[in-house]
Scaffold this motif. Structure first.
Motif, PDB file in Angstrom:
ATOM      1  N   VAL A   1       0.851  -1.197   0.000  1.00  0.00           N
ATOM      2  CA  VAL A   1       0.000   0.000   0.000  1.00  0.00           C
ATOM      3  C   VAL A   1       0.881   1.239   0.000  1.00  0.00           C
ATOM      4  CG1 VAL A   1      -1.644   1.354   1.376  1.00  0.00           C
ATOM      5  CG2 VAL A   1      -2.014  -1.103   1.037  1.00  0.00           C
ATOM      6  N   ARG A   2       1.937   1.238   0.828  1.00  0.00           N
ATOM      7  CA  ARG A   2       2.854   2.379   0.863  1.00  0.00           C
ATOM      8  C   ARG A   2       3.563   2.554  -0.482  1.00  0.00           C
ATOM      9  NH1 ARG A   2       3.065   0.525   6.138  1.00  0.00           N
ATOM     10  NH2 ARG A   2       4.791  -0.894   5.802  1.00  0.00           N
ATOM     11  N   VAL A   3       3.917   1.468  -1.137  1.00  0.00           N
ATOM     12  CA  VAL A   3       4.533   1.555  -2.466  1.00  0.00           C
ATOM     13  C   VAL A   3       3.546   2.182  -3.451  1.00  0.00           C
ATOM     14  CG1 VAL A   3       5.381   0.198  -4.432  1.00  0.00           C
ATOM     15  CG2 VAL A   3       6.180  -0.323  -2.118  1.00  0.00           C
ATOM     16  N   ALA A   4       2.298   1.759  -3.395  1.00  0.00           N
ATOM     17  CA  ALA A   4       1.278   2.336  -4.289  1.00  0.00           C
ATOM     18  C   ALA A   4       1.137   3.839  -4.048  1.00  0.00           C
ATOM     19  CB  ALA A   4      -0.055   1.629  -4.086  1.00  0.00           C
ATOM     20  N   VAL A   5       1.155   4.240  -2.788  1.00  0.00           N
ATOM     21  CA  VAL A   5       1.056   5.669  -2.455  1.00  0.00           C
ATOM     22  C   VAL A   5       2.286   6.410  -2.971  1.00  0.00           C
ATOM     23  CG1 VAL A   5       1.000   7.322  -0.533  1.00  0.00           C
ATOM     24  CG2 VAL A   5      -0.497   5.316  -0.512  1.00  0.00           C
ATOM     25  N   ASN A   6       3.453   5.758  -2.932  1.00  0.00           N
ATOM     26  CA  ASN A   6       4.680   6.374  -3.453  1.00  0.00           C
ATOM     27  C   ASN A   6       4.557   6.705  -4.939  1.00  0.00           C
ATOM     28  OD1 ASN A   6       6.090   6.341  -1.057  1.00  0.00           O
ATOM     29  ND2 ASN A   6       7.102   4.404  -1.474  1.00  0.00           N
ATOM     30  N   TYR A   7       3.724   5.992  -5.662  1.00  0.00           N
ATOM     31  CA  TYR A   7       3.491   6.281  -7.075  1.00  0.00           C
ATOM     32  C   TYR A   7       2.310   7.232  -7.269  1.00  0.00           C
ATOM     33  CZ  TYR A   7       6.875   2.788  -8.473  1.00  0.00           C
ATOM     34  OH  TYR A   7       8.040   2.106  -8.665  1.00  0.00           O
ATOM     35  N   MET A   8       1.284   7.075  -6.451  1.00  0.00           N
ATOM     36  CA  MET A   8       0.065   7.874  -6.605  1.00  0.00           C
ATOM     37  C   MET A   8       0.304   9.352  -6.293  1.00  0.00           C
ATOM     38  SD  MET A   8      -3.733   7.300  -4.971  1.00  0.00           S
ATOM     39  CE  MET A   8      -3.020   6.856  -3.424  1.00  0.00           C
ATOM     40  N   VAL A   9       1.033   9.645  -5.231  1.00  0.00           N
ATOM     41  CA  VAL A   9       1.233  11.040  -4.832  1.00  0.00           C
ATOM     42  C   VAL A   9       1.979  11.836  -5.912  1.00  0.00           C
ATOM     43  CG1 VAL A   9       2.356  12.558  -3.155  1.00  0.00           C
ATOM     44  CG2 VAL A   9       0.963  10.630  -2.373  1.00  0.00           C
ATOM     45  N   PRO A  10       3.102  11.359  -6.444  1.00  0.00           N
ATOM     46  CA  PRO A  10       3.753  12.145  -7.506  1.00  0.00           C
ATOM     47  C   PRO A  10       2.878  12.286  -8.757  1.00  0.00           C
ATOM     48  CG  PRO A  10       5.200  10.372  -6.776  1.00  0.00           C
ATOM     49  CD  PRO A  10       3.916  10.215  -6.045  1.00  0.00           C
TER      50      PRO A  10
END
Length: 88
Positions: free
Chosen positions: A61-70
């Motif tokens: 989930v944190r990895v997905a957020v690392n892509y979603m935010v940018p």
């Protein structure tokens, strides 16, 4: 601008900006930024956990957020540059 290029996106209301986003006007820019920044963030913040084989659902989930935010930030920047304040 040539005959084959689409007209540049522009908006003056938040509803029009959302419409551009939902129609994919920011995808080309956003994906490029997200791939680079998201990969760097994921390697820095979650790389060791993934390499150790101890990644959990929370890690992914944190990895997905690392892509979603940018992606979202670059989309916002793209749209900010396309705003037509004279129509507002």
């Amino acid at each position: 601008m040539t005959a084959h290029e689409p007209a540049p996106a522009s908006w003056s209301t938040p509803r029009e900006a959302l419409g551009l986003f939902l129609r994919g006007a920011t995808v080309r820019t956003g994906v490029r930024v997200a791939l680079v920044v998201g990969t760097v963030l994921s390697l820095v913040n979650q790389g060791q956990t993934i390499a150790n084989g101890s990644a959990t659902v929370g890690t992914w989930v944190r990895v997905a957020v690392n892509y979603m935010v940018p992606f979202l930030v670059s989309s916002y920047g793209f749209l900010a540059g396309c705003r037509d304040a004279t129509r507002a």
